[in-house]
Scaffold this motif. Structure first.
Motif, short mmCIF file in Angstrom:
data_model
loop_
_atom_site.label_atom_id
_atom_site.label_comp_id
_atom_site.label_asym_id
_atom_site.label_seq_id
_atom_site.Cartn_x
_atom_site.Cartn_y
_atom_site.Cartn_z
N VAL A 92 0.84 -1.19 0.00
CA VAL A 92 0.00 0.00 0.00
C VAL A 92 0.88 1.24 0.00
O VAL A 92 1.99 1.22 0.54
N PRO A 93 0.41 2.35 -0.58
CA PRO A 93 1.24 3.54 -0.70
C PRO A 93 1.11 4.52 0.45
O PRO A 93 1.40 5.70 0.30
N ASP A 94 0.67 4.06 1.63
CA ASP A 94 0.42 4.96 2.75
C ASP A 94 1.68 5.61 3.28
O ASP A 94 2.67 4.91 3.55
N PRO A 95 1.66 6.90 3.52
CA PRO A 95 2.73 7.52 4.30
C PRO A 95 2.57 7.12 5.77
O PRO A 95 1.49 6.70 6.19
N PRO A 96 3.62 7.24 6.58
CA PRO A 96 3.56 6.79 7.98
C PRO A 96 2.45 7.42 8.79
O PRO A 96 1.89 6.78 9.69
N GLU A 97 2.09 8.69 8.50
CA GLU A 97 1.11 9.39 9.32
C GLU A 97 -0.34 9.10 8.92
O GLU A 97 -1.27 9.56 9.57
N ALA A 98 -0.56 8.33 7.88
CA ALA A 98 -1.92 8.06 7.41
C ALA A 98 -2.73 7.30 8.46
O ALA A 98 -2.22 6.36 9.08
N THR A 107 0.76 3.10 -10.46
CA THR A 107 1.68 2.09 -10.97
C THR A 107 2.43 2.53 -12.22
O THR A 107 3.31 1.81 -12.69
N ILE A 108 2.08 3.69 -12.72
CA ILE A 108 2.82 4.26 -13.84
C ILE A 108 4.06 4.97 -13.31
O ILE A 108 5.20 4.66 -13.69
N THR A 109 3.84 5.90 -12.40
CA THR A 109 4.95 6.67 -11.81
C THR A 109 5.90 5.79 -11.02
O THR A 109 7.12 5.97 -11.07
N HIS A 110 5.34 4.83 -10.28
CA HIS A 110 6.15 4.03 -9.36
C HIS A 110 6.45 2.62 -9.87
O HIS A 110 6.81 1.74 -9.10
N GLN A 111 6.32 2.42 -11.17
CA GLN A 111 6.47 1.07 -11.70
C GLN A 111 7.85 0.47 -11.42
O GLN A 111 7.97 -0.68 -10.99
N SER A 112 8.90 1.24 -11.64
CA SER A 112 10.25 0.73 -11.43
C SER A 112 10.48 0.35 -9.97
O SER A 112 11.02 -0.72 -9.67
N PHE A 113 10.04 1.23 -9.07
CA PHE A 113 10.16 0.96 -7.64
C PHE A 113 9.40 -0.31 -7.26
O PHE A 113 9.93 -1.20 -6.58
N LEU A 114 8.16 -0.42 -7.72
CA LEU A 114 7.34 -1.59 -7.39
C LEU A 114 7.91 -2.86 -7.98
O LEU A 114 7.86 -3.93 -7.36
N LYS A 115 8.45 -2.78 -9.18
CA LYS A 115 9.02 -3.96 -9.82
C LYS A 115 10.14 -4.54 -8.98
O LYS A 115 10.23 -5.76 -8.79
N CYS A 126 6.68 -15.15 -1.11
CA CYS A 126 5.38 -14.54 -0.85
C CYS A 126 4.61 -14.30 -2.15
O CYS A 126 5.20 -13.92 -3.15
N ARG A 127 3.32 -14.50 -2.12
CA ARG A 127 2.47 -13.96 -3.16
C ARG A 127 2.36 -12.46 -2.91
O ARG A 127 2.29 -12.02 -1.76
N VAL A 128 2.38 -11.67 -3.97
CA VAL A 128 2.36 -10.22 -3.81
C VAL A 128 1.09 -9.64 -4.43
O VAL A 128 0.67 -10.04 -5.52
N SER A 129 0.49 -8.70 -3.71
CA SER A 129 -0.68 -7.98 -4.20
C SER A 129 -0.41 -6.49 -4.07
O SER A 129 0.20 -6.04 -3.09
N ILE A 130 -0.85 -5.72 -5.05
CA ILE A 130 -0.67 -4.26 -5.06
C ILE A 130 -2.03 -3.58 -4.92
O ILE A 130 -2.95 -3.86 -5.67
N PHE A 131 -2.14 -2.71 -3.94
CA PHE A 131 -3.35 -1.94 -3.70
C PHE A 131 -3.51 -0.92 -4.83
O PHE A 131 -2.58 -0.18 -5.15
N ILE A 132 -4.70 -0.87 -5.44
CA ILE A 132 -4.83 -0.13 -6.69
C ILE A 132 -6.21 0.51 -6.82
O ILE A 132 -7.22 -0.05 -6.35
N SER A 136 -8.45 2.05 -15.19
CA SER A 136 -7.88 1.07 -16.13
C SER A 136 -6.42 1.35 -16.46
O SER A 136 -5.65 0.41 -16.71
N LYS A 137 -6.01 2.60 -16.43
CA LYS A 137 -4.65 2.95 -16.83
C LYS A 137 -3.58 2.35 -15.92
O LYS A 137 -2.42 2.22 -16.32
N TYR A 138 -3.97 1.95 -14.72
CA TYR A 138 -2.98 1.43 -13.77
C TYR A 138 -2.77 -0.08 -13.87
O TYR A 138 -1.85 -0.61 -13.23
N PHE A 139 -3.57 -0.79 -14.64
CA PHE A 139 -3.56 -2.24 -14.56
C PHE A 139 -2.45 -2.89 -15.39
O PHE A 139 -1.77 -3.80 -14.91
N LYS A 140 -2.26 -2.45 -16.61
CA LYS A 140 -1.16 -3.02 -17.39
C LYS A 140 0.19 -2.69 -16.75
O LYS A 140 1.05 -3.58 -16.63
N PRO A 141 0.43 -1.46 -16.29
CA PRO A 141 1.67 -1.19 -15.57
C PRO A 141 1.81 -2.04 -14.30
O PRO A 141 2.93 -2.44 -13.94
#
Length: 238
Positions: A92-98, A107-115, A126-132, A136-141
């Motif tokens: 999940v992309p939560d900052p610590p204070e959330a 997943t476009i901007t952060h694709q390299s990091f997530l990869k 582990c099986r990995v899941s990404i909160f999204i 539609s634009k975020y699914f292929k990335p």
């Protein structure tokens, strides 16, 4: 069959309010499994305001269903997950204070990091899941990161369900088809409850898993934990 994973963060919040060990987080997790939960979810945050890192270690010794650890993939989270090796790590992309999760990954901007993160976690087994978000634009990335699943952020659906449930679910139905075409497993979570869960499952029958915590714990105050878990499972049998 869509699995019900019970998020026990709120149980830890109640325990922490008094500083002792009542309710006992580990025992509640075991009871949830005994009452029919098919997974246990935790989301340890850096300030340990609910689930503590030691809780995760203790739970890893006893949980026999699918153990799911959510969190932002900082150094401490990564070390914890690689040590515990849960069935699933949900990013999940939560900052610590959330206070709680309030959006999915770009997943476009952060694709390299997530990869890189996904590859590191999958090496640990582990099986990995990404909160999204349901866009539609975020699914292929997302697919290109190597993730096994995505988890649909369902707060917008829940917020508009009582106004127009068909309109509220439309984007989710659309992206769920994209996820399936891409070969991504599909989870869902955030603000799902006894009112809106069955309709979501009806519209997306191939959901793999839902993770529910806050609403389920609130309902348990009225209906009892065992009965509540069975009520949620029945909502998933449509």
């Amino acid at each position: 069959m869509t699995k019900l994973s019970v998020n026990i963060n709120k149980i830890a919040t109640l325990r922490n309010a008094r500083g002792a060990n009542n309710p006992n987080v580990v025992q509640v997790a075991l009871d949830c499994e005994r009452f029919g939960a098919e997974g246990i979810t935790v989301h340890p945050r850096p300030d340990e305001r609910h689930i503590r890192f030691q809780d995760v270690l203790d739970l890893s010794e006893v949980v026999t269903t699918e153990f799911n650890i959510e969190g932002y993939p900082d150094k401490r989270y990564m070390e914890l997950v690689k040590r515990v090796k849960p069935a699933q790590a949900t990013l999940v992309p939560d900052p610590p204070e959330a206070i709680t999760s309030n959006t999915g990954w770009d997943t476009i901007t952060h694709q390299s990091f997530l990869k890189d993160i996904v590859a590191e976690l999958k090496e640990s087994g582990c099986r990995v899941s990404i909160f999204i978000n349901p866009e539609s634009k975020y699914f292929k990335p997302a697919k290109e990161t190597g993730t096994d699943r995505v988890e649909l952020y369902t707060e917008p659906y829940a917020a508009h369900y009582h106004e127009d449930r068909e309109k509220a679910v439309a984007a989710y139905v659309e992206v769920s088809k994209i996820a399936r075409e891409l070969g991504l497993g599909l989870n869902a979570g955030h603000d799902l409850d006894l009112h809106n869960l069955a309709f979501l499952k009806h519209k997306i029958p191939f959901l793999d898993e839902v993770s529910i915590g806050h609403a389920l714990v609130c309902d348990a105050l009225y209906y009892g934990l065992e009965n509540t878990i069975q009520m949620y499972r029945r909502r998933l049998e449509v």
